[in-house]
Design a protein around this motif. Structure first.
Motif, PDB file in Angstrom:
ATOM      1  N   SER A  77       0.807  -1.221   0.000  1.00  0.00           N
ATOM      2  CA  SER A  77       0.000   0.000   0.000  1.00  0.00           C
ATOM      3  C   SER A  77       0.842   1.274   0.000  1.00  0.00           C
ATOM      4  O   SER A  77       0.351   2.348  -0.353  1.00  0.00           O
ATOM      5  N   ASP A  78       2.134   1.154   0.377  1.00  0.00           N
ATOM      6  CA  ASP A  78       3.011   2.324   0.328  1.00  0.00           C
ATOM      7  C   ASP A  78       3.781   2.407  -0.986  1.00  0.00           C
ATOM      8  O   ASP A  78       4.668   3.240  -1.143  1.00  0.00           O
ATOM      9  N   GLY A  79       3.456   1.507  -1.932  1.00  0.00           N
ATOM     10  CA  GLY A  79       4.074   1.556  -3.249  1.00  0.00           C
ATOM     11  C   GLY A  79       5.281   0.660  -3.427  1.00  0.00           C
ATOM     12  O   GLY A  79       5.777   0.522  -4.554  1.00  0.00           O
ATOM     13  N   GLU A  80       5.767   0.002  -2.355  1.00  0.00           N
ATOM     14  CA  GLU A  80       6.930  -0.867  -2.513  1.00  0.00           C
ATOM     15  C   GLU A  80       6.523  -2.143  -3.241  1.00  0.00           C
ATOM     16  O   GLU A  80       5.511  -2.758  -2.931  1.00  0.00           O
ATOM     17  N   ARG A  81       7.351  -2.529  -4.212  1.00  0.00           N
ATOM     18  CA  ARG A  81       7.034  -3.652  -5.095  1.00  0.00           C
ATOM     19  C   ARG A  81       7.797  -4.899  -4.687  1.00  0.00           C
ATOM     20  O   ARG A  81       8.999  -4.842  -4.435  1.00  0.00           O
ATOM     21  N   TYR A  82       7.086  -6.034  -4.664  1.00  0.00           N
ATOM     22  CA  TYR A  82       7.675  -7.301  -4.224  1.00  0.00           C
ATOM     23  C   TYR A  82       7.396  -8.398  -5.237  1.00  0.00           C
ATOM     24  O   TYR A  82       6.317  -8.465  -5.820  1.00  0.00           O
ATOM     25  N   ILE A  83       8.390  -9.303  -5.405  1.00  0.00           N
ATOM     26  CA  ILE A  83       8.133 -10.576  -6.079  1.00  0.00           C
ATOM     27  C   ILE A  83       8.538 -11.684  -5.113  1.00  0.00           C
ATOM     28  O   ILE A  83       9.443 -11.509  -4.292  1.00  0.00           O
ATOM     29  N   GLY A  84       7.852 -12.832  -5.189  1.00  0.00           N
ATOM     30  CA  GLY A  84       8.076 -13.914  -4.247  1.00  0.00           C
ATOM     31  C   GLY A  84       8.874 -15.058  -4.851  1.00  0.00           C
ATOM     32  O   GLY A  84       8.683 -15.426  -6.008  1.00  0.00           O
ATOM     33  N   MET A  85       9.754 -15.642  -4.038  1.00  0.00           N
ATOM     34  CA  MET A  85      10.555 -16.767  -4.494  1.00  0.00           C
ATOM     35  C   MET A  85       9.862 -18.103  -4.291  1.00  0.00           C
ATOM     36  O   MET A  85       9.922 -18.986  -5.134  1.00  0.00           O
ATOM     37  N   GLN A  86       9.215 -18.270  -3.164  1.00  0.00           N
ATOM     38  CA  GLN A  86       8.663 -19.570  -2.792  1.00  0.00           C
ATOM     39  C   GLN A  86       7.181 -19.631  -3.144  1.00  0.00           C
ATOM     40  O   GLN A  86       6.307 -19.365  -2.328  1.00  0.00           O
ATOM     41  N   VAL A  87       6.918 -19.978  -4.404  1.00  0.00           N
ATOM     42  CA  VAL A  87       5.548 -20.134  -4.898  1.00  0.00           C
ATOM     43  C   VAL A  87       5.355 -21.583  -5.329  1.00  0.00           C
ATOM     44  O   VAL A  87       6.304 -22.258  -5.724  1.00  0.00           O
ATOM     45  N   ARG A  90       4.823 -23.512 -10.875  1.00  0.00           N
ATOM     46  CA  ARG A  90       6.054 -23.235 -11.610  1.00  0.00           C
ATOM     47  C   ARG A  90       5.982 -23.861 -12.989  1.00  0.00           C
ATOM     48  O   ARG A  90       5.263 -24.832 -13.222  1.00  0.00           O
ATOM     49  N   SER A  91       6.760 -23.301 -13.912  1.00  0.00           N
ATOM     50  CA  SER A  91       6.877 -23.864 -15.254  1.00  0.00           C
ATOM     51  C   SER A  91       8.189 -24.640 -15.332  1.00  0.00           C
ATOM     52  O   SER A  91       8.791 -24.971 -14.310  1.00  0.00           O
ATOM     53  N   SER A  92       8.663 -24.883 -16.528  1.00  0.00           N
ATOM     54  CA  SER A  92       9.927 -25.589 -16.710  1.00  0.00           C
ATOM     55  C   SER A  92      11.136 -24.681 -16.512  1.00  0.00           C
ATOM     56  O   SER A  92      12.271 -25.144 -16.530  1.00  0.00           O
ATOM     57  N   ASP A  93      10.897 -23.381 -16.316  1.00  0.00           N
ATOM     58  CA  ASP A  93      12.001 -22.425 -16.163  1.00  0.00           C
ATOM     59  C   ASP A  93      11.622 -21.417 -15.077  1.00  0.00           C
ATOM     60  O   ASP A  93      10.887 -20.460 -15.321  1.00  0.00           O
ATOM     61  N   ILE A  94      12.120 -21.627 -13.872  1.00  0.00           N
ATOM     62  CA  ILE A  94      11.781 -20.752 -12.745  1.00  0.00           C
ATOM     63  C   ILE A  94      12.267 -19.331 -12.988  1.00  0.00           C
ATOM     64  O   ILE A  94      11.619 -18.366 -12.594  1.00  0.00           O
ATOM     65  N   SER A  95      13.397 -19.181 -13.649  1.00  0.00           N
ATOM     66  CA  SER A  95      13.907 -17.841 -13.930  1.00  0.00           C
ATOM     67  C   SER A  95      12.928 -17.049 -14.785  1.00  0.00           C
ATOM     68  O   SER A  95      12.729 -15.851 -14.579  1.00  0.00           O
ATOM     69  N   ARG A  96      12.300 -17.716 -15.759  1.00  0.00           N
ATOM     70  CA  ARG A  96      11.312 -17.034 -16.593  1.00  0.00           C
ATOM     71  C   ARG A  96      10.054 -16.703 -15.789  1.00  0.00           C
ATOM     72  O   ARG A  96       9.470 -15.620 -15.956  1.00  0.00           O
ATOM     73  N   ASP A  97       9.632 -17.608 -14.907  1.00  0.00           N
ATOM     74  CA  ASP A  97       8.471 -17.330 -14.051  1.00  0.00           C
ATOM     75  C   ASP A  97       8.708 -16.064 -13.230  1.00  0.00           C
ATOM     76  O   ASP A  97       7.849 -15.183 -13.142  1.00  0.00           O
ATOM     77  N   LEU A  98       9.895 -15.992 -12.619  1.00  0.00           N
ATOM     78  CA  LEU A  98      10.222 -14.828 -11.795  1.00  0.00           C
ATOM     79  C   LEU A  98      10.352 -13.574 -12.638  1.00  0.00           C
ATOM     80  O   LEU A  98       9.946 -12.485 -12.228  1.00  0.00           O
ATOM     81  N   GLY A  99      10.918 -13.722 -13.829  1.00  0.00           N
ATOM     82  CA  GLY A  99      11.053 -12.573 -14.722  1.00  0.00           C
ATOM     83  C   GLY A  99       9.707 -12.017 -15.139  1.00  0.00           C
ATOM     84  O   GLY A  99       9.511 -10.795 -15.195  1.00  0.00           O
ATOM     85  N   ARG A 100       8.756 -12.890 -15.426  1.00  0.00           N
ATOM     86  CA  ARG A 100       7.418 -12.427 -15.796  1.00  0.00           C
ATOM     87  C   ARG A 100       6.728 -11.744 -14.620  1.00  0.00           C
ATOM     88  O   ARG A 100       6.024 -10.742 -14.795  1.00  0.00           O
ATOM     89  N   ALA A 101       6.925 -12.289 -13.409  1.00  0.00           N
ATOM     90  CA  ALA A 101       6.363 -11.643 -12.225  1.00  0.00           C
ATOM     91  C   ALA A 101       6.993 -10.268 -12.017  1.00  0.00           C
ATOM     92  O   ALA A 101       6.317  -9.301 -11.633  1.00  0.00           O
ATOM     93  N   LEU A 102       8.288 -10.170 -12.289  1.00  0.00           N
ATOM     94  CA  LEU A 102       8.993  -8.907 -12.163  1.00  0.00           C
ATOM     95  C   LEU A 102       8.454  -7.882 -13.154  1.00  0.00           C
ATOM     96  O   LEU A 102       8.214  -6.710 -12.803  1.00  0.00           O
ATOM     97  N   GLN A 103       8.240  -8.296 -14.396  1.00  0.00           N
ATOM     98  CA  GLN A 103       7.673  -7.376 -15.385  1.00  0.00           C
ATOM     99  C   GLN A 103       6.262  -6.946 -14.997  1.00  0.00           C
ATOM    100  O   GLN A 103       5.873  -5.794 -15.191  1.00  0.00           O
ATOM    101  N   TRP A 104       5.491  -7.875 -14.436  1.00  0.00           N
ATOM    102  CA  TRP A 104       4.127  -7.545 -14.014  1.00  0.00           C
ATOM    103  C   TRP A 104       4.129  -6.484 -12.915  1.00  0.00           C
ATOM    104  O   TRP A 104       3.380  -5.511 -12.973  1.00  0.00           O
ATOM    105  N   VAL A 105       4.995  -6.662 -11.909  1.00  0.00           N
ATOM    106  CA  VAL A 105       4.963  -5.774 -10.759  1.00  0.00           C
ATOM    107  C   VAL A 105       5.430  -4.368 -11.115  1.00  0.00           C
ATOM    108  O   VAL A 105       5.050  -3.386 -10.473  1.00  0.00           O
ATOM    109  N   LEU A 106       6.234  -4.242 -12.168  1.00  0.00           N
ATOM    110  CA  LEU A 106       6.678  -2.911 -12.591  1.00  0.00           C
ATOM    111  C   LEU A 106       5.532  -2.072 -13.130  1.00  0.00           C
ATOM    112  O   LEU A 106       5.579  -0.840 -13.077  1.00  0.00           O
ATOM    113  N   GLU A 107       4.486  -2.729 -13.656  1.00  0.00           N
ATOM    114  CA  GLU A 107       3.339  -2.026 -14.214  1.00  0.00           C
ATOM    115  C   GLU A 107       2.144  -1.985 -13.263  1.00  0.00           C
ATOM    116  O   GLU A 107       1.149  -1.328 -13.543  1.00  0.00           O
TER     117      GLU A 107
END
Length: 294
Positions: A77-87, A90-107
């Protein structure tokens, strides 16, 4: 009419769905200086955060081990953006999953939550969504550990509803944990204490170095410790030592550093000195001591 004549002709191109080949990535964080730390935060560190530096822009996003209700990402609620590691998802590439979450949180906007990462959209040839594409690859992580998950909320904010319930459950599951170096953590798991140390070396080389130390009686951390075995995590090997649970984590810091020096020397010696018979027997014994931590 014969059977061959009654067979239906081949499906037209328009009837066929394009096949997507999603190749499993066994070492998803390879190429990142923070690889060992990311694996530790993904696998066994309960409550911690680390600041991620985006390539080019210098923008900051906070990486958290576990987010409220195990979300993939959210904006506080204060605008700080988070992505989570322990979800869980998952797909076949965790790095891509995290990258997509990162792109989502930026917008995303304040209060937005991404419950699960995007694991279903087929990757395209030009997709730049992996962490290796989005982060400064040479930057190591400086993780901050916590005794609870109060960092989910801004200061002076109170949890309510599902978040309050998730917070209560997450706090109850925390095992006391302290960082002893990059990818190396002391963990108090019930009545047992451990050192779990994610190592960056290829598994075969690391096992040979560990075997050399074991044959020489130099694989321990001193009195009250013993080498327990190892487990694999995201392409790397994680050796584990059992420790005296009555001793505080800081009491093992010097012994861990000394073991690191011995291990580095053993790794270097492999270039000019192959394992002897006793060391090969030790290696075979180490290979048979695989652990499961979940």
């Amino acid at each position: 009419m014969g059977k061959g004549s009654r067979k239906k002709g081949p499906k037209t191109t328009s009837d066929r769905k394009p096949k997507v080949r999603d190749v499993f990535v066994g070492q998803p964080f390879e190429g990142l200086a923070a690889e060992t730390e990311l694996i530790a935060l993904r696998e066994f560190v309960p409550s911690a955060t680390a600041s991620l530096t985006l390539a080019g822009s210098g923008e900051k996003v906070t990486l958290g081990t576990v987010l409220p209700m195990a979300a993939a990402a959210f904006v506080r609620s204060d605008g700080e953006r988070y992505i989570g590691m322990q979800v869980q998802t998952r797909s076949s590439d965790i790095s891509r999953d995290l990258g997509r979450a990162l792109q989502w949180v930026l917008e995303a906007k304040e209060g937005d939550v991404l419950s699960v990462p995007d694991t279903t959209t087929p990757p395209t040839a030009d997709e730049k969504a992996r962490l290796q594409d989005l982060l400064e690859t040479s930057v190591e992580l400086d993780a901050t550990l916590y005794n609870d998950f109060a960092w989910w909320l801004p200061e002076d904010a109170d949890a309510s509803g599902d978040v309050a319930l998730s917070l209560e459950r997450a706090n109850a599951a925390i095992m006391p944990t302290e960082r002893l170096g990059a990818g190396a953590y002391w963990v108090l798991a019930g009545e047992k204490a451990h050192l779990r140390w994610v190592r960056p070396e290829p598994e075969n080389l690391l096992l040979q170095a560990l075997a050399r130390l074991s044959a020489a009686g130099e694989l321990g951390l001193g009195e009250g410790s013993r080498y327990a075995g190892s487990f694999r995590a995201h392409g790397l090997l994680v050796p584990v030592w059992d420790l005296d649970p009555e001793a505080h984590a800081r009491e093992w810091a010097d012994a861990k550093e000394q073991l690191g020096v011995r291990l580095e020397a053993a790794l270097k010696s492999l270039d000019s000195e192959p394992l002897n018979a006793a060391e090969r027997r030790s290696r075979d014994g180490l290979i048979g001591r695989q652990l499961t931590i979940r």
